[in-house]
Design an enzyme around this catalytic site. Structure first.
Site, mmCIF file in Angstrom:
data_model
loop_
_atom_site.group_PDB
_atom_site.id
_atom_site.type_symbol
_atom_site.label_atom_id
_atom_site.label_comp_id
_atom_site.label_asym_id
_atom_site.label_seq_id
_atom_site.Cartn_x
_atom_site.Cartn_y
_atom_site.Cartn_z
ATOM 1 C CG HIS A 354 -2.102 -0.751 0.962
ATOM 2 N ND1 HIS A 354 -3.236 -0.699 0.478
ATOM 3 C CD2 HIS A 354 -2.309 -2.218 1.562
ATOM 4 C CE1 HIS A 354 -4.086 -1.541 0.573
ATOM 5 N NE2 HIS A 354 -3.660 -2.694 1.228
ATOM 6 C CE LYS A 544 -7.164 13.411 1.053
ATOM 7 N NZ LYS A 544 -7.312 12.032 0.346
ATOM 8 N NE ARG A 545 -2.360 7.670 7.031
ATOM 9 C CZ ARG A 545 -1.354 7.485 6.504
ATOM 10 N NH1 ARG A 545 -0.269 7.970 7.173
ATOM 11 N NH2 ARG A 545 -1.081 7.120 5.280
ATOM 12 C CE LYS A 550 -2.930 9.841 3.535
ATOM 13 N NZ LYS A 550 -3.663 9.339 2.290
ATOM 14 C CB THR A 652 -10.535 4.340 -0.807
ATOM 15 O OG1 THR A 652 -10.213 4.658 0.470
ATOM 16 C CG2 THR A 652 -9.748 2.899 -1.562
ATOM 17 C CE LYS A 656 -14.114 5.246 0.877
ATOM 18 N NZ LYS A 656 -13.581 5.162 2.265
#
Length: 802
Positions: A354, A544-545, A550, A652, A656
């Site tokens: 991942h 998100k985290r 990110k 992901t 969504k």
């Protein structure tokens, strides 16, 4: 209401009352809402149990192959609504409860989120478990039953505060203790030659006990098992020590066992933290592998046939010690020769990678690993000798052989767990097309050269049941009116919406649903944070985290630039925008926690500034979890997927959001590339460097020059660094901003101008609401391919052979 439905409602009602009286112990006139919630869960659970037993019998009768999915996280969220929806009993349950004056939605709010995961890895595992059941594939999920999970996030004066998550404080109506499924887990000790082989004599032992949760598939066609492990000491209290006055010391074994299942991802910045993580990973992996081998031996006899009856999938590197543990059981317990056991192991195990981040490809200090798992260290050395001989025979050079080795000899000697998983598996898959190709060329380049057929791609997916049907029922109703309900069984049938993308009436109806979702979210955010937001503004969301790759920081710096421009040019026709952030930072991740504080400091300044009016609001939503995502995603207009290209394996959340009609702004990273290919270039906003360009840029990158060449970027960074947003501590962000000048590894500055321009392009798109709605419809229509049903179907066909 038809006679059949009336009868079903009466049956459910009678069942709930019976459960309330005889299992909850309350008369319906005295029962409180939490009693009704428990009775509702237990009554529904009775229906689930019957399906569960049918599924288990069917698997044994058919003697088929099972999938075993090992994951350190399962972010399953709330289960009541999920089970009702998949069993098709939501309407009947609503009517049964309404007859007693209760609203099902209100009772659903009493269910705590299961604190069994943190981010995309855990939510993917949950989606996969649901799809396995929906596709009628026999499967077990294996993980840890965390008592406190990662943590409950509270925001105090803008700072993240970590509090224990107490989701189990009132019990869990969905789980079942399986006291017969208990296994001894050893640590330390020594390995003794017994003549015919060796025996490991652990110095320390703990018992793993199974707790099972049923996982209901769509339409209830199959119910699979999520088996989570809890730990118990062999001797919970040393009475001699207790009676001698050493009350705390007498409970040391209980405390040590409890620590194994207390917290997800304990901080590993100390040697003790590292050791606990390794103990956790071995604890749940050993229990799971013992359970799998025991079941196979009981029902099929010869362990040599394990690959024909079991497919073990490792979800990232956390359970990769499974390779050595399976070898230990096959060789030491079942008496197979080493080479034969090695072939059985490789044919049974698959490994999903991942991440390309080196720090996430776990490795352990060799002295720690050998002290805790001495027999496994021997097995790993034996595996390594075979692999390195293969590499030498294949003509690989010394550099490649050193990279392939399971032991990193550079500096501190470490055991490379990702390499162990790679060599011990017949299949290694990435989770998006770009990620898989990068695996071949970067972190696993030399292993790929040695085993060129093992790496394959399985682009991630999400379950459309939870992430469309359950979280956005009004949108589902509109889609059903437009194209029928075939998409409920096959998400790819959403493509029929393409023919109606420019239909103004459909666009209006979908826009009405979106606004209703935004109104509901605005009310929830007001309740949580006290901030009022305008549902007619553009909802720009990044949840998100919190991690530097990110790039929440890129979003925040651009927010400051936008704030400055709105104040400087009030005469322009600005698009009203609400910036919504959410996510947790690892407790020991200083910069990530500082980014959360920055988001809150910016929000405090911007939201109280009358000069921007209602044109810009910033909100950080605390304690982001599955339930919050189910509220936020259906209300989002713009989905921020802005990671540094080449660093996000898949994502992901991007799927969504698109499934619920949000447009994506993002880099060509992870699954964004495949989403772009599906929805079309005109229905996604792409900016920034590609993965290849990122690699090239880093070779001779001068972030200071880039910052000084961009007026907006320089002003925004200067404002943050000088304390404009932190007047109480002007130096608070000096180091964070200094990092952008000095190194900027995640290329925030390099992508800033492109991102800023892309956001102004979003403003222009928003002005043409008809075109925006058409793009939203095309997103919904074309992301059905990103269903976890499709992903699991590919795993089943290409990897598991089920």
């Amino acid at each position: 209401m038809t006679l059949e439905i009336t009868s079903k409602v009466a049956e459910i009602d009678a069942h709930i009352i019976d459960v309330l009286r005889h299992r909850v112990g309350k008369d319906e006139r005295a029962a409180k809402p939490h009693d009704w919630y428990t009775a509702t869960c237990l009554a529904l659970r009775d229906v689930v149990i019957d399906r569960w037993m049918e599924s288990t019998r069917k698997t044994y009768d058919e003697g088929g192959k099972r999938v075993y999915y090992l994951s350190l996280e399962f972010l399953i969220g709330r289960l009541l609504r999920d089970a009702l929806s998949n069993l098709g009993l939501t309407r009947e349950m609503e009517k049964a409860l309404a007859s007693h004056g209760f609203d099902l939605a209100a009772l659903e709010e009493l269910e705590p989120d299961a604190a069994l995961g943190n981010g995309g890895l855990g939510r993917l595992a949950a989606c996969f478990m649901e799809s396995l059941a929906s596709l009628d594939i026999a499967a077990y999920g294996y993980g840890i039953r965390y008592v406190n999970g990662m943590f409950r996030q509270r925001i105090d004066d803008g700072w993240q505060v970590e509090l224990p998550e107490t989701w189990l404080s009132h019990g869990n109506p969905w789980e079942f203790d399986r006291r017969e499924s208990a296994y001894m887990i050893g640590f330390g000790g020594e390995v003794i030659d017994n003549g015919d082989g060796v025996e490991w004599h652990p110095h320390e032992k703990v018992e793993a006990n199974a707790v099972d949760t049923p996982v209901v598939g769509y339409k209830g066609k199959r119910v699979n098992t999520l088996r989570l492990w809890t730990a118990n000491p062999l001797d919970p209290i040393r009475l001699d020590a207790f009676n001698a006055g050493d009350h705390a010391g007498a409970l040391a074994e209980q405390v040590r066992a409890d620590a194994l299942v207390r917290v997800l991802y304990p901080a590993d910045s100390t040697p003790a933290g590292q050791e606990l993580r390794l103990r956790q990973e071995y604890f749940f992996t050993s229990a799971s592998i013992q359970d799998i081998v025991r079941r196979h031996a009981q029902y099929h006899g010869d362990v040599r046939t394990l690959p024909d009856k079991a497919a073990i999938q490792l979800n990232d590197t956390h359970p990769s010690v499974a390779v050595a543990e399976l070898m230990r059981l096959l060789v030491d317990v079942h008496g197979l020769e080493f080479n034969e056991a090695w072939e059985v192991t490789k044919r049974t195990v698959g490994y999903t990678n991942h991440t390309l981040l080196p720090e996430a490809l776990e490795s352990w200090p060799l002295p720690l690993f050998e002290r805790l798992l001495p027999r496994h260290m021997q097995i790993i050395y034996a595996i390594n000798s075979r692999v390195l001989r293969e590499a030498r025979k294949a003509g690989l050079d010394d550099r490649a052989i050193a990279a392939i080795s399971l032991i990193d000899e550079g500096g501190e000697r470490r055991v490379r767990m990702a390499n162990l998983a790679f060599v011990g598996a017949h299949s290694i898959n990435g989770v998006a097309a770009l990620h898989t190709e990068l695996m071949k060329g970067t972190v696993f380049a030399d292993l790929h050269a040695l085993y060129p057929t093992r790496i394959n791609n399985k682009t991630n997916g999400v379950t459309p049941r939870r992430w469309l049907q359950q979280c956005n029922p009004r949108l589902v109703g509109v889609i059903k009116d437009a194209i029928g309900d075939a998409f409920l069984d096959d998400a790819e049938k959403l493509s029929e919406l393409n023919a109606l993308a420019d239909d103004a009436a459909l666009g209006e109806r979908i826009a009405e649903v979106k606004r209703a979702n935004k109104v509901a979210l605005a009310g929830h955010i007001k309740q949580l944070t006290g901030t009022r937001i305008d549902p007619d503004a553009l909802f720009d969301v990044q949840i998100k985290r919190i991690h530097e790759y990110k790039r929440q920081l890129l979003n925040l710096v651009e927010t400051v630039a936008l704030y400055d421009q709105i104040r400087s040019h009030p005469e322009r026709d600005w698009t009203p925008r609400v910036k919504i952030f959410g996510g947790k930072a690892a407790p020991s991740y200083h910069n990530a926690k500082l980014i959360i504080k920055l988001a809150n400091d910016i929000a405090r300044r911007v939201n109280s500034d009358p000069s921007v009016g209602g044109l810009l609001k910033v909100v950080f939503v605390p304690n982001y979890n599955v339930t919050l995502a189910e509220r936020i995603i259906p209300a989002a207009d713009l989905s921020e997927q802005i990671s540094t290209a080449g660093m996000e394996a898949s994502g992901t959340g991007n799927m969504k959001f698109a499934l619920n009609g949000a447009l994506t702004i993002g880099t060509l990273d992870g699954a964004n590339i495949e989403i772009k290919d599906r929805v079309g270039d005109d229905n996604i906003v792409i900016f920034g460097l590609t993965a290849d360009e990122v690699a090239q840029t880093r070779e001779n990158y001068n972030p200071r020059a880039v910052i000084e060449s961009s007026r907006e970027l320089q002003q925004a960074i200067s404002a943050i660094a000088s304390g404009v947003f932190s007047p109480d501590d002007p130096q608070r962000y000096a180091g964070l901003m200094g990092g952008l000048y000095d190194s900027d590894w995640f290329l925030v500055a390099a992508d800033f101008d492109a991102y800023h321009a892309a956001q102004r392009g979003v403003d222009k798109r928003w002005e043409n609401q008809a075109a925006w709605r058409a793009s939203a419809i095309r997103n919904i229509a074309n992301v059905g391919w990103f269903s976890s049903d499709r992903t699991i179907g590919e795993y089943a066909r290409d990897i598991w052979g089920v």
